[in-house]
Design a protein around this motif. Structure first.
Motif, PDB file in Angstrom:
ATOM      1  N   PHE A 115      25.021  24.788  49.261  1.00 56.62           N
ATOM      2  CA  PHE A 115      24.905  24.371  47.860  1.00 56.62           C
ATOM      3  C   PHE A 115      23.424  24.408  47.520  1.00 56.62           C
ATOM      4  N   MET A 116      23.025  25.406  46.726  1.00 54.63           N
ATOM      5  CA  MET A 116      21.617  25.626  46.438  1.00 54.63           C
ATOM      6  C   MET A 116      21.282  25.164  45.015  1.00 54.63           C
ATOM      7  N   TYR A 117      20.007  24.890  44.773  1.00 55.14           N
ATOM      8  CA  TYR A 117      19.575  24.354  43.482  1.00 55.14           C
ATOM      9  C   TYR A 117      18.428  25.179  42.918  1.00 55.14           C
ATOM     10  N   ASP A 118      18.609  25.685  41.709  1.00 51.50           N
ATOM     11  CA  ASP A 118      17.541  26.412  41.025  1.00 51.50           C
ATOM     12  C   ASP A 118      17.830  26.381  39.522  1.00 51.50           C
ATOM     13  N   ASP A 119      17.389  25.309  38.850  1.00 49.03           N
ATOM     14  CA  ASP A 119      17.567  25.218  37.397  1.00 49.03           C
ATOM     15  C   ASP A 119      16.764  26.309  36.716  1.00 49.03           C
ATOM     16  N   MET A 120      17.441  27.136  35.918  1.00 50.31           N
ATOM     17  CA  MET A 120      16.760  28.255  35.257  1.00 50.31           C
ATOM     18  C   MET A 120      17.068  28.328  33.768  1.00 50.31           C
ATOM     19  N   GLY A 121      17.831  27.359  33.229  1.00 51.02           N
ATOM     20  CA  GLY A 121      18.246  27.455  31.845  1.00 51.02           C
ATOM     21  C   GLY A 121      17.779  26.312  30.980  1.00 51.02           C
ATOM     22  N   TYR A 122      17.716  26.569  29.681  1.00 49.68           N
ATOM     23  CA  TYR A 122      17.397  25.544  28.682  1.00 49.68           C
ATOM     24  C   TYR A 122      18.571  25.496  27.704  1.00 49.68           C
ATOM     25  N   ARG A 123      18.337  25.029  26.496  1.00 48.65           N
ATOM     26  CA  ARG A 123      19.447  24.782  25.566  1.00 48.65           C
ATOM     27  C   ARG A 123      20.121  26.049  25.077  1.00 48.65           C
ATOM     28  N   ASN A 124      19.351  27.095  24.808  1.00 46.36           N
ATOM     29  CA  ASN A 124      19.908  28.281  24.174  1.00 46.36           C
ATOM     30  C   ASN A 124      19.863  29.536  25.046  1.00 46.36           C
ATOM     31  N   ALA A 125      19.058  29.502  26.079  1.00 53.48           N
ATOM     32  CA  ALA A 125      18.898  30.690  26.923  1.00 53.48           C
ATOM     33  C   ALA A 125      18.201  30.278  28.216  1.00 53.48           C
ATOM     34  N   GLY A 152      28.496  33.347  57.759  1.00 53.93           N
ATOM     35  CA  GLY A 152      29.835  33.117  57.232  1.00 53.93           C
ATOM     36  C   GLY A 152      29.917  32.040  56.170  1.00 53.93           C
ATOM     37  N   LEU A 153      28.790  31.734  55.520  1.00 50.83           N
ATOM     38  CA  LEU A 153      28.760  30.656  54.532  1.00 50.83           C
ATOM     39  C   LEU A 153      28.666  31.220  53.117  1.00 50.83           C
ATOM     40  N   LYS A 154      29.554  30.782  52.243  1.00 47.59           N
ATOM     41  CA  LYS A 154      29.456  31.127  50.828  1.00 47.59           C
ATOM     42  C   LYS A 154      28.540  30.130  50.129  1.00 47.59           C
ATOM     43  N   CYS A 155      27.900  30.583  49.046  1.00 52.19           N
ATOM     44  CA  CYS A 155      26.914  29.760  48.351  1.00 52.19           C
ATOM     45  C   CYS A 155      27.362  29.372  46.952  1.00 52.19           C
ATOM     46  N   ILE A 156      27.194  28.096  46.630  1.00 51.96           N
ATOM     47  CA  ILE A 156      27.289  27.585  45.271  1.00 51.96           C
ATOM     48  C   ILE A 156      25.869  27.414  44.764  1.00 51.96           C
ATOM     49  N   LEU A 157      25.615  27.789  43.521  1.00 53.47           N
ATOM     50  CA  LEU A 157      24.302  27.578  42.914  1.00 53.47           C
ATOM     51  C   LEU A 157      24.415  26.587  41.774  1.00 53.47           C
ATOM     52  N   HIS A 158      23.612  25.531  41.825  1.00 48.63           N
ATOM     53  CA  HIS A 158      23.457  24.620  40.695  1.00 48.63           C
ATOM     54  C   HIS A 158      22.314  25.138  39.841  1.00 48.63           C
ATOM     55  N   SER A 159      22.618  25.469  38.584  1.00 50.87           N
ATOM     56  CA  SER A 159      21.577  25.905  37.654  1.00 50.87           C
ATOM     57  C   SER A 159      21.942  25.407  36.260  1.00 50.87           C
ATOM     58  N   CYS A 160      21.230  24.378  35.820  1.00 47.41           N
ATOM     59  CA  CYS A 160      21.519  23.752  34.527  1.00 47.41           C
ATOM     60  C   CYS A 160      21.112  24.661  33.370  1.00 47.41           C
ATOM     61  N   GLY A 161      21.586  24.296  32.184  1.00 50.40           N
ATOM     62  CA  GLY A 161      21.212  25.007  30.977  1.00 50.40           C
ATOM     63  C   GLY A 161      22.012  26.282  30.781  1.00 50.40           C
ATOM     64  N   GLY A 169      22.789  39.337  37.470  1.00 48.70           N
ATOM     65  CA  GLY A 169      21.849  39.407  38.577  1.00 48.70           C
ATOM     66  C   GLY A 169      22.242  38.493  39.719  1.00 48.70           C
ATOM     67  N   LEU A 170      22.774  37.314  39.382  1.00 47.88           N
ATOM     68  CA  LEU A 170      23.219  36.387  40.421  1.00 47.88           C
ATOM     69  C   LEU A 170      24.397  36.960  41.200  1.00 47.88           C
ATOM     70  N   ILE A 171      25.295  37.614  40.489  1.00 48.61           N
ATOM     71  CA  ILE A 171      26.437  38.255  41.156  1.00 48.61           C
ATOM     72  C   ILE A 171      25.944  39.355  42.091  1.00 48.61           C
ATOM     73  N   GLU A 172      25.018  40.173  41.588  1.00 53.20           N
ATOM     74  CA  GLU A 172      24.469  41.262  42.399  1.00 53.20           C
ATOM     75  C   GLU A 172      23.755  40.724  43.642  1.00 53.20           C
ATOM     76  N   ALA A 173      23.120  39.562  43.493  1.00 48.70           N
ATOM     77  CA  ALA A 173      22.399  38.965  44.624  1.00 48.70           C
ATOM     78  C   ALA A 173      23.349  38.415  45.678  1.00 48.70           C
ATOM     79  N   GLY A 174      24.613  38.178  45.296  1.00 52.32           N
ATOM     80  CA  GLY A 174      25.597  37.741  46.267  1.00 52.32           C
ATOM     81  C   GLY A 174      26.108  36.328  46.094  1.00 52.32           C
ATOM     82  N   LEU A 175      25.891  35.740  44.912  1.00 49.25           N
ATOM     83  CA  LEU A 175      26.366  34.379  44.671  1.00 49.25           C
ATOM     84  C   LEU A 175      27.888  34.314  44.670  1.00 49.25           C
ATOM     85  N   SER A 176      28.423  33.198  45.191  1.00 44.72           N
ATOM     86  CA  SER A 176      29.876  33.009  45.230  1.00 44.72           C
ATOM     87  C   SER A 176      30.387  32.125  44.110  1.00 44.72           C
TER      88      SER A 176
END
Length: 225
Positions: A115-125, A152-161, A169-176
């Motif tokens: 379970f990874m954390y990388d907030d990259m969003g704001y209110r509109n974009a 053998g581990l799948k990843c969840i990403l927490h990214s607010c906004g 891009g996240l899909i291409e990088a391999g996010l589950s």
């Protein structure tokens, strides 16, 4: 922390304000075995196994972790004006995440996922353009996801906004799986499921404002939807 109200803690100053300070302090990020409390990790793993809970590796990296070190405004400016320095910061923090995961697994810890954390969003974009994501974030998201998948581990990403534009891009990088799908920032779970549901799982998508509504029927309708 605010004395008379509830909110996210506000950072009022930062240590790393220049590349020179970063270079001075960077050696403190060098890996050492005492960064991991293996005894606590093994106890947590055993507890999760006994109680049937999901036991996961977690870490923050990318923009989310870096803005806590140098400040959001300074980071955004540096991403445009000091790319070599900021690329080094992005790469250093992500590499440390992978070392941490590798060391814990080598030490006998068995994870169910990450379970990874990388907030990259704001209110509109997103807080920065998809091009900036591609330059700084993408290589390191791929690095972290590949490292986890290698065990053998799948990843969840927490990214607010609102991070809609970054999802391809996240899909291409391999996010589950993407979380939390912040409704008040324009993240529509049903829309996203229709668009990306064949290749990406989703967690969240509940409107926190409705969950705080005094009328139970509003809450029930939100959950039903």
């Amino acid at each position: 922390n605010w004395k008379h109200s509830t909110s996210t803690p506000e950072r009022i100053d930062f240590t790393v304000k220049t590349r020179a300070i970063w270079e001075e302090l960077k050696p403190r990020l060098a890996w050492s075995a005492d960064r991991i409390d293996f005894e606590a990790a093994r106890k947590a793993e055993a507890h999760c196994q006994e109680t049937g809970q999901w036991f996961y590796f977690s870490a923050a990296f990318g923009y989310d972790a870096i803005q806590g070190i140098i400040g959001s405004e300074r980071l955004l400016l540096a991403m445009a004006m000091e790319p070599e320095w900021i690329q080094e910061v992005f790469d250093t923090l992500a590499a440390n995440v992978c070392v941490g995961l590798e060391e814990m697994i080598a030490g006998g810890i068995h994870f169910d996922g990450a379970f990874m954390y990388d907030d990259m969003g704001y209110r509109n974009a997103s807080l920065f353009s998809p091009a900036m994501f591609r330059k700084y974030e993408f290589p390191n998201h791929k690095l972290v996801y590949d490292c986890a998948k290698g065990h053998g581990l799948k990843c969840i990403l927490h990214s607010c906004g609102n991070v809609k534009e970054l999802i391809p891009g996240l899909i291409e990088a391999g996010l589950s799986c993407l979380q939390p799908l912040e409704v008040k920032a324009g993240m529509d779970l049903i829309e996203l499921k229709k668009q990306y549901g064949e290749v990406l799982s989703f967690m969240g998508g509940i409107d926190a404002r409705k969950m705080a509504h005094p009328d139970p029927s509003v809450i029930e309708e939100e959950i039903r939807t």
